[in-house]
Design an enzyme around this catalytic site. Structure first.
Site, PDB file in Angstrom:
ATOM      1  N   ASN A  14      39.675  36.538 -70.261  1.00 12.41           N
ATOM      2  CA  ASN A  14      38.701  36.951 -71.278  1.00 12.41           C
ATOM      3  C   ASN A  14      37.438  37.518 -70.645  1.00 12.41           C
ATOM      4  O   ASN A  14      36.992  37.048 -69.602  1.00 12.41           O
ATOM      5  CB  ASN A  14      38.344  35.774 -72.178  1.00 12.41           C
ATOM      6  CG  ASN A  14      39.560  35.264 -72.930  1.00 12.41           C
ATOM      7  OD1 ASN A  14      40.593  35.935 -72.945  1.00 12.41           O
ATOM      8  ND2 ASN A  14      39.452  34.097 -73.531  1.00 12.41           N
ATOM      9  N   VAL A  15      36.884  38.506 -71.332  1.00 11.66           N
ATOM     10  CA  VAL A  15      35.664  39.154 -70.835  1.00 11.66           C
ATOM     11  C   VAL A  15      34.458  38.731 -71.681  1.00 11.66           C
ATOM     12  O   VAL A  15      33.378  39.258 -71.519  1.00 11.66           O
ATOM     13  CB  VAL A  15      35.826  40.700 -70.853  1.00 11.66           C
ATOM     14  CG1 VAL A  15      36.941  41.146 -69.918  1.00 11.66           C
ATOM     15  CG2 VAL A  15      36.085  41.231 -72.272  1.00 11.66           C
ATOM     16  N   ASP A  16      34.659  37.764 -72.580  1.00 14.74           N
ATOM     17  CA  ASP A  16      33.614  37.445 -73.570  1.00 14.74           C
ATOM     18  C   ASP A  16      32.557  36.445 -73.094  1.00 14.74           C
ATOM     19  O   ASP A  16      31.550  36.226 -73.785  1.00 14.74           O
ATOM     20  CB  ASP A  16      34.264  36.952 -74.881  1.00 14.74           C
ATOM     21  CG  ASP A  16      35.141  35.707 -74.716  1.00 14.74           C
ATOM     22  OD1 ASP A  16      34.912  34.916 -73.782  1.00 14.74           O
ATOM     23  OD2 ASP A  16      36.055  35.524 -75.555  1.00 14.74           O
ATOM     24  N   HIS A  31      39.544  39.675 -65.505  1.00 12.89           N
ATOM     25  CA  HIS A  31      39.401  41.013 -66.088  1.00 12.89           C
ATOM     26  C   HIS A  31      37.944  41.422 -66.280  1.00 12.89           C
ATOM     27  O   HIS A  31      37.652  42.304 -67.073  1.00 12.89           O
ATOM     28  CB  HIS A  31      40.174  41.099 -67.420  1.00 12.89           C
ATOM     29  CG  HIS A  31      41.663  40.993 -67.254  1.00 12.89           C
ATOM     30  ND1 HIS A  31      42.525  40.736 -68.288  1.00 12.89           N
ATOM     31  CD2 HIS A  31      42.452  41.127 -66.146  1.00 12.89           C
ATOM     32  CE1 HIS A  31      43.770  40.700 -67.842  1.00 12.89           C
ATOM     33  NE2 HIS A  31      43.758  40.926 -66.539  1.00 12.89           N
ATOM     34  N   CYS A  42      28.395  50.901 -61.912  1.00 12.58           N
ATOM     35  CA  CYS A  42      28.346  52.351 -61.745  1.00 12.58           C
ATOM     36  C   CYS A  42      29.786  52.841 -61.569  1.00 12.58           C
ATOM     37  O   CYS A  42      30.534  52.300 -60.757  1.00 12.58           O
ATOM     38  CB  CYS A  42      27.514  52.679 -60.516  1.00 12.58           C
ATOM     39  SG  CYS A  42      27.594  54.418 -60.077  1.00 12.58           S
TER      40      CYS A  42
END
Ligand code: BJW
Length: 247
Positions: A105-107, A122, A130
């Site tokens: 999860n990226v949350d 992830h 950048c």
């Protein structure tokens, strides 16, 4: 007699386990109101195409669309709170001598809940990098959409792993090492369809761990699990914790 939600053999093993690894996926945040990816009706990939939004090619084609979609996702997550599933894993970490939480999860909800040792496979929605140099960028003055890097004027992008991109090498290595050494491995709220994360429960099995899946739906790995618990993480994890260690 009612069938117990959690098998007694699992509770016994967890009580004496030294090394526990958890792999979490979008399903653990579903009860916080964060959409999953692949569920019928509600999954993000039901409404949006990953090819248009979550690949380097999509960003090269239409960086504004991709940036704005992630800005929308960040807003959704800001309004969400960690749920009983996230909080149970914080408790589990306090009980287990060596505990590793691997998340797809990226949350950032595991960290907000209070989990300490987290490997984010992830990336994270709230970090920006950048697109030229791959370096994390914390502040910028540019008002363009997407903004430009203050060092090289490259386009800024969310620091998440898109399809076709490599996972952060050291994080993946740490996840694989923890998996190989686990006594108990949980796969929670993931469809087990995205690689290399989907390999981890299988590696754990091959290395001799007890592997438990928690998911209301069957997945391609369910049949191989030592225990497959059919239900929501926010319901089953608190019961597991109480039955293992009491209140
Ligand atoms: C509940 C619940 C409740 C609901 N309680 N549960 C080997 C074979 C085939 C393909 C490949 C392979 N190796 C690599 C690939 C390609 C690709 C891949 O895996 N494709 C497959 C889809 C076929 N992998 C990659 O590209 C990866 N990179 C890579 O391998 O690099 C090396 C390489 C490079 C170049 C060429 C070749 C190799 C990168 C993958 C990156 C994934 N990125 C995303 C987006 C992140 C950013 C963002 O958020 O926008 O990550 S895609 C999306 O899927 C996201 C998730 O982390 C990931 C996994 O999804 P997850 O978490 O499992 O969610 P769902 O929705 O699928 O499932 C939710 C589950 O919860 C369901 O089962 C529900 O039932 C359940 N649930 N409520 C418990 N209350």
């Amino acid at each position: 007699m009612k069938t117990p939600l959690i098998p007694a053999r699992l509770i016994e093993r967890l009580r004496t386990a030294r090394r526990v690894v958890v792999l979490s996926g979008a399903g653990i945040s579903a009860e916080s109101g964060v959409p999953t990816f692949r569920e019928a009706q509600t999954g993000l990939w039901e409404q949006y195409s990953p090819e248009d939004l979550a690949t380097p090619e999509a960003f090269a084609r239409d960086p504004k669309l991709v940036w704005e979609w992630y800005a929308w996702r960040r807003n959704l997550v800001r309004q969400a709170e960690p749920n009983a599933g996230h909080l149970s894993l914080v408790e589990m970490e306090r009980k287990i001598p060596e505990f590793t939480l691997i998340t797809q999860n990226v949350d950032g909800l595991h960290r907000r809940a209070g989990s300490q040792t987290i490997l984010e496979l992830h990336g994270n929605l709230f970090r920006t990098k950048c697109s030229n140099k791959n370096t994390v960028v914390k502040t910028w003055d540019s008002t363009e959409v997407p903004p430009r890097c203050p060092c090289c004027a490259g386009l800024l992008r969310p620091d998440v792993v898109w399809f076709g991109e490599m996972l952060p090498h050291e994080t993946l290595q740490a996840a694989q090492q923890a998996t190989e050494q686990a006594d108990i491995f949980f796969s929670i709220g993931t469809s087990a369809l995205v690689y290399p994360a989907a390999n981890l429960p299988i590696f754990a099995l091959q290395a001799g761990a007890t592997v438990i899946e928690i998911n209301p739906q069957p997945t391609p790995i369910s049949a191989q699990m030592t225990f497959s618990l059919n239900g929501a993480a926010g319901t089953l994890l608190p019961v597991l914790l109480t039955e293992t260690w009491g209140h």
